[in-house]
Write a protein that holds these residues in place. Structure first.
Motif, PDB file in Angstrom:
ATOM      1  N   HIS A 172      63.088  31.866  33.081  1.00  0.00           N
ATOM      2  CA  HIS A 172      61.654  32.656  33.310  1.00  0.00           C
ATOM      3  C   HIS A 172      60.602  31.980  32.624  1.00  0.00           C
ATOM      4  O   HIS A 172      59.781  31.723  33.228  1.00  0.00           O
ATOM      5  N   GLU A 173      60.970  31.141  31.196  1.00  0.00           N
ATOM      6  CA  GLU A 173      59.830  30.266  30.856  1.00  0.00           C
ATOM      7  C   GLU A 173      59.560  29.116  31.870  1.00  0.00           C
ATOM      8  O   GLU A 173      58.442  29.047  31.795  1.00  0.00           O
ATOM      9  N   TYR A 174      60.542  28.417  32.298  1.00  0.00           N
ATOM     10  CA  TYR A 174      60.054  27.510  33.428  1.00  0.00           C
ATOM     11  C   TYR A 174      59.436  27.901  34.532  1.00  0.00           C
ATOM     12  O   TYR A 174      58.234  27.322  34.732  1.00  0.00           O
ATOM     13  N   MET A 175      59.735  29.101  35.187  1.00  0.00           N
ATOM     14  CA  MET A 175      59.038  29.491  36.165  1.00  0.00           C
ATOM     15  C   MET A 175      57.417  30.134  35.704  1.00  0.00           C
ATOM     16  O   MET A 175      56.633  29.636  36.427  1.00  0.00           O
TER      17      MET A 175
ATOM     18  N   ASN B 194      57.847  22.175  45.262  1.00  0.00           N
ATOM     19  CA  ASN B 194      58.739  21.858  43.962  1.00  0.00           C
ATOM     20  C   ASN B 194      59.461  22.762  43.345  1.00  0.00           C
ATOM     21  O   ASN B 194      60.548  22.532  42.617  1.00  0.00           O
ATOM     22  N   ILE B 195      58.760  24.016  43.248  1.00  0.00           N
ATOM     23  CA  ILE B 195      59.345  24.858  42.205  1.00  0.00           C
ATOM     24  C   ILE B 195      60.567  25.560  43.224  1.00  0.00           C
ATOM     25  O   ILE B 195      61.725  25.657  42.432  1.00  0.00           O
ATOM     26  N   GLU B 196      60.555  25.652  44.622  1.00  0.00           N
ATOM     27  CA  GLU B 196      61.669  26.219  45.101  1.00  0.00           C
ATOM     28  C   GLU B 196      62.966  25.030  45.068  1.00  0.00           C
ATOM     29  O   GLU B 196      63.727  25.499  44.628  1.00  0.00           O
ATOM     30  N   SER B 197      62.558  23.986  44.811  1.00  0.00           N
ATOM     31  CA  SER B 197      63.452  22.975  44.991  1.00  0.00           C
ATOM     32  C   SER B 197      64.217  22.994  43.577  1.00  0.00           C
ATOM     33  O   SER B 197      65.414  22.872  43.417  1.00  0.00           O
ATOM     34  N   ASP B 198      63.354  23.133  42.430  1.00  0.00           N
ATOM     35  CA  ASP B 198      63.976  23.217  41.248  1.00  0.00           C
ATOM     36  C   ASP B 198      64.894  24.280  40.876  1.00  0.00           C
ATOM     37  O   ASP B 198      65.848  24.211  40.325  1.00  0.00           O
TER      38      ASP B 198
ATOM     39  N   THR C 220      55.836  28.771  33.435  1.00  0.00           N
ATOM     40  CA  THR C 220      55.051  27.303  33.012  1.00  0.00           C
ATOM     41  C   THR C 220      54.741  26.650  34.456  1.00  0.00           C
ATOM     42  O   THR C 220      53.397  26.399  34.631  1.00  0.00           O
ATOM     43  N   CYS C 221      55.661  27.059  35.546  1.00  0.00           N
ATOM     44  CA  CYS C 221      55.117  26.179  36.583  1.00  0.00           C
ATOM     45  C   CYS C 221      54.246  27.089  37.512  1.00  0.00           C
ATOM     46  O   CYS C 221      53.392  26.499  37.994  1.00  0.00           O
ATOM     47  N   PHE C 222      54.154  28.241  37.432  1.00  0.00           N
ATOM     48  CA  PHE C 222      53.157  29.120  38.037  1.00  0.00           C
ATOM     49  C   PHE C 222      51.561  28.697  37.355  1.00  0.00           C
ATOM     50  O   PHE C 222      50.571  28.760  38.020  1.00  0.00           O
ATOM     51  N   LYS C 223      51.819  28.685  36.019  1.00  0.00           N
ATOM     52  CA  LYS C 223      50.526  28.415  35.244  1.00  0.00           C
ATOM     53  C   LYS C 223      50.027  27.162  35.511  1.00  0.00           C
ATOM     54  O   LYS C 223      48.741  26.949  35.526  1.00  0.00           O
TER      55      LYS C 223
END
Length: 88
Positions: free
Chosen positions: A58-61, A73-77, A63-66
């Protein structure tokens, strides 16, 4: 570098998990074996790791959106994280 509130919470989760693992290690090394306690400690550590993984993703997601990373890249990760989580 200053940690965000969510990062601090993740660090606290890790510290609790480390404490649980230390307690498990202590049950291994003590003379008196308490099987029920050992099983409960294992269950608690397992649940804590699952919850940590969920919170970390959740934290990673967030951060990615911010940071406005590309959707590809997000989808791959996320796919890599899901594969890693379920291949344990």
């Amino acid at each position: 570098m200053s940690l965000s509130e969510n990062q601090t919470k993740l660090i606290h989760r890790i510290n609790r998990i480390q404490g649980q693992l230390e307690a498990i290690k202590n049950t291994i090394t003590t003379e008196e074996k308490d099987c029920e306690k050992a099983i409960l400690l294992l269950k608690a550590a397992h649940q804590a790791m699952k919850k940590f993984g969920e919170a970390y993703i959740h934290e990673y997601m967030d951060t990615c959106f911010k940071e406005k990373k590309s959707t590809a890249n997000i989808e791959s990760d996320v796919k890599k994280a899901i594969t890693a989580a379920f291949s344990l």
